[in-house]
Design a protein around this motif. Structure first.
Motif, PDB file in Angstrom:
ATOM      1  N   SER A  41      -4.554  52.438  62.595  1.00  0.00           N
ATOM      2  CA  SER A  41      -4.829  51.488  61.513  1.00  0.00           C
ATOM      3  C   SER A  41      -5.657  52.099  60.383  1.00  0.00           C
ATOM      4  CB  SER A  41      -5.558  50.269  62.079  1.00  0.00           C
ATOM      5  OG  SER A  41      -6.788  50.670  62.648  1.00  0.00           O
ATOM      6  N   GLN A  42      -5.913  53.380  60.433  1.00  0.00           N
ATOM      7  CA  GLN A  42      -6.748  53.989  59.400  1.00  0.00           C
ATOM      8  C   GLN A  42      -6.135  53.841  58.016  1.00  0.00           C
ATOM      9  OE1 GLN A  42      -9.859  55.125  59.930  1.00  0.00           O
ATOM     10  NE2 GLN A  42      -9.494  54.301  61.965  1.00  0.00           N
ATOM     11  N   GLY A  43      -4.828  53.908  57.922  1.00  0.00           N
ATOM     12  CA  GLY A  43      -4.172  53.751  56.625  1.00  0.00           C
ATOM     13  C   GLY A  43      -4.344  52.355  56.053  1.00  0.00           C
ATOM     14  N   ILE A  44      -4.485  51.378  56.931  1.00  0.00           N
ATOM     15  CA  ILE A  44      -4.690  50.013  56.474  1.00  0.00           C
ATOM     16  C   ILE A  44      -6.152  49.807  56.096  1.00  0.00           C
ATOM     17  CG2 ILE A  44      -4.600  47.577  57.160  1.00  0.00           C
ATOM     18  CD1 ILE A  44      -2.298  48.430  59.079  1.00  0.00           C
ATOM     19  N   MET A  45      -7.061  50.323  56.915  1.00  0.00           N
ATOM     20  CA  MET A  45      -8.497  50.137  56.658  1.00  0.00           C
ATOM     21  C   MET A  45      -8.927  50.846  55.377  1.00  0.00           C
ATOM     22  SD  MET A  45      -9.882  50.299  60.642  1.00  0.00           S
ATOM     23  CE  MET A  45     -10.974  51.589  60.242  1.00  0.00           C
ATOM     24  N   GLN A  46      -8.239  51.911  55.029  1.00  0.00           N
ATOM     25  CA  GLN A  46      -8.566  52.670  53.822  1.00  0.00           C
ATOM     26  C   GLN A  46      -7.411  52.604  52.819  1.00  0.00           C
ATOM     27  OE1 GLN A  46     -11.549  53.880  53.298  1.00  0.00           O
ATOM     28  NE2 GLN A  46     -12.230  53.275  55.338  1.00  0.00           N
ATOM     29  N   SER A  47      -6.793  51.441  52.699  1.00  0.00           N
ATOM     30  CA  SER A  47      -5.614  51.295  51.842  1.00  0.00           C
ATOM     31  C   SER A  47      -5.796  51.798  50.411  1.00  0.00           C
ATOM     32  CB  SER A  47      -5.153  49.825  51.809  1.00  0.00           C
ATOM     33  OG  SER A  47      -4.621  49.459  53.038  1.00  0.00           O
ATOM     34  N   PRO A  57       2.920  52.602  45.097  1.00  0.00           N
ATOM     35  CA  PRO A  57       2.787  51.593  44.038  1.00  0.00           C
ATOM     36  C   PRO A  57       2.282  50.253  44.587  1.00  0.00           C
ATOM     37  CG  PRO A  57       5.099  51.980  44.549  1.00  0.00           C
ATOM     38  CD  PRO A  57       4.311  52.966  45.347  1.00  0.00           C
ATOM     39  N   ASP A  58       1.758  49.435  43.687  1.00  0.00           N
ATOM     40  CA  ASP A  58       1.185  48.143  44.066  1.00  0.00           C
ATOM     41  C   ASP A  58       2.213  47.159  44.618  1.00  0.00           C
ATOM     42  OD1 ASP A  58      -1.375  48.889  43.400  1.00  0.00           O
ATOM     43  OD2 ASP A  58      -1.243  48.115  41.357  1.00  0.00           O
ATOM     44  N   ASP A  59       3.497  47.389  44.359  1.00  0.00           N
ATOM     45  CA  ASP A  59       4.500  46.464  44.886  1.00  0.00           C
ATOM     46  C   ASP A  59       4.858  46.751  46.344  1.00  0.00           C
ATOM     47  OD1 ASP A  59       5.968  48.779  44.493  1.00  0.00           O
ATOM     48  OD2 ASP A  59       7.675  47.767  43.571  1.00  0.00           O
ATOM     49  N   GLN A  60       4.188  47.746  46.933  1.00  0.00           N
ATOM     50  CA  GLN A  60       4.383  48.081  48.345  1.00  0.00           C
ATOM     51  C   GLN A  60       3.140  47.697  49.138  1.00  0.00           C
ATOM     52  OE1 GLN A  60       7.318  49.609  49.767  1.00  0.00           O
ATOM     53  NE2 GLN A  60       7.955  48.745  47.803  1.00  0.00           N
ATOM     54  N   VAL A  61       3.333  47.134  50.327  1.00  0.00           N
ATOM     55  CA  VAL A  61       2.240  46.781  51.224  1.00  0.00           C
ATOM     56  C   VAL A  61       2.175  47.836  52.322  1.00  0.00           C
ATOM     57  CG1 VAL A  61       1.358  45.067  52.874  1.00  0.00           C
ATOM     58  CG2 VAL A  61       2.527  44.318  50.785  1.00  0.00           C
ATOM     59  N   ILE A  62       0.993  48.386  52.553  1.00  0.00           N
ATOM     60  CA  ILE A  62       0.819  49.366  53.627  1.00  0.00           C
ATOM     61  C   ILE A  62       0.731  48.615  54.945  1.00  0.00           C
ATOM     62  CG2 ILE A  62      -0.687  51.135  54.588  1.00  0.00           C
ATOM     63  CD1 ILE A  62      -1.529  51.789  51.699  1.00  0.00           C
ATOM     64  N   MET A  63       1.657  48.892  55.841  1.00  0.00           N
ATOM     65  CA  MET A  63       1.728  48.188  57.122  1.00  0.00           C
ATOM     66  C   MET A  63       1.118  49.009  58.253  1.00  0.00           C
ATOM     67  SD  MET A  63       2.683  45.467  58.560  1.00  0.00           S
ATOM     68  CE  MET A  63       3.570  44.618  59.820  1.00  0.00           C
ATOM     69  N   LYS A  64       1.482  50.268  58.340  1.00  0.00           N
ATOM     70  CA  LYS A  64       1.034  51.140  59.429  1.00  0.00           C
ATOM     71  C   LYS A  64       0.862  52.547  58.914  1.00  0.00           C
ATOM     72  CE  LYS A  64       1.264  48.441  63.015  1.00  0.00           C
ATOM     73  NZ  LYS A  64       0.019  47.966  63.519  1.00  0.00           N
ATOM     74  N   SER A  65       0.000  53.276  59.606  1.00  0.00           N
ATOM     75  CA  SER A  65      -0.064  54.708  59.368  1.00  0.00           C
ATOM     76  C   SER A  65       0.189  55.406  60.698  1.00  0.00           C
ATOM     77  CB  SER A  65      -1.413  55.112  58.765  1.00  0.00           C
ATOM     78  OG  SER A  65      -2.461  54.740  59.621  1.00  0.00           O
ATOM     79  N   ILE A  66       0.792  56.574  60.620  1.00  0.00           N
ATOM     80  CA  ILE A  66       1.122  57.346  61.806  1.00  0.00           C
ATOM     81  C   ILE A  66       0.553  58.747  61.620  1.00  0.00           C
ATOM     82  CG2 ILE A  66       2.969  58.264  63.253  1.00  0.00           C
ATOM     83  CD1 ILE A  66       4.730  55.942  62.187  1.00  0.00           C
ATOM     84  N   ALA A  67      -0.344  59.116  62.525  1.00  0.00           N
ATOM     85  CA  ALA A  67      -0.914  60.464  62.490  1.00  0.00           C
ATOM     86  C   ALA A  67       0.029  61.406  63.235  1.00  0.00           C
ATOM     87  CB  ALA A  67      -2.288  60.458  63.153  1.00  0.00           C
ATOM     88  N   LEU A  68       0.279  62.565  62.647  1.00  0.00           N
ATOM     89  CA  LEU A  68       1.146  63.575  63.246  1.00  0.00           C
ATOM     90  C   LEU A  68       0.387  64.886  63.400  1.00  0.00           C
ATOM     91  CD1 LEU A  68       4.344  63.072  61.072  1.00  0.00           C
ATOM     92  CD2 LEU A  68       4.104  62.478  63.464  1.00  0.00           C
ATOM     93  N   GLY A  69       0.692  65.606  64.439  1.00  0.00           N
ATOM     94  CA  GLY A  69       0.084  66.921  64.595  1.00  0.00           C
ATOM     95  C   GLY A  69       0.522  67.568  65.897  1.00  0.00           C
TER      96      GLY A  69
END
Length: 98
Positions: A41-47, A57-69
């Motif tokens: 949820s880090q992408g949401i908490m730090q949107s 862009p502002d017309d997009q809502v951030i739903m999830k973030s996925i960490a890869l490595g």
């Protein structure tokens, strides 16, 4: 990776389900190829920060973030095995008699 949806879809019952399905598929695909992936949820908490640096862009809502490595199997936290209840202790199956 950042999973977004078009703001016009806000309030739709399908949007969270679809974003979750896409996120799960991406994580499974990554792991099947040896790349570690975690939905977080880090992408949401730090949107605002994510939005600015990723050019979302502002017309997009951030739903999830996925960490890869690449997984570090030598990192101590990666060898922790948590205790869990058995399936029989944690579930009740109705309508699936032998």
């Amino acid at each position: 990776m950042i999973v977004t949806y078009d703001r016009i879809l806000d309030g739709s019952d399908d949007t969270p389900f679809d974003c979750g399905a896409v996120s799960t598929a991406l994580v499974n695909a990554a792991w099947s190829r040896g790349l570690g992936a975690v939905i977080n949820s880090q992408g949401i908490m730090q949107s605002p920060v994510v939005r600015e640096h990723a050019g979302i862009p502002d017309d997009q809502v951030i739903m999830k973030s996925i960490a890869l490595g690449w997984p570090d199997e030598t990192f101590p936290a990666n060898s922790v095995i948590s205790e869990r209840k058995s399936v029989d202790e944690a579930t009740t199956f109705v309508g699936f008699e032998d």
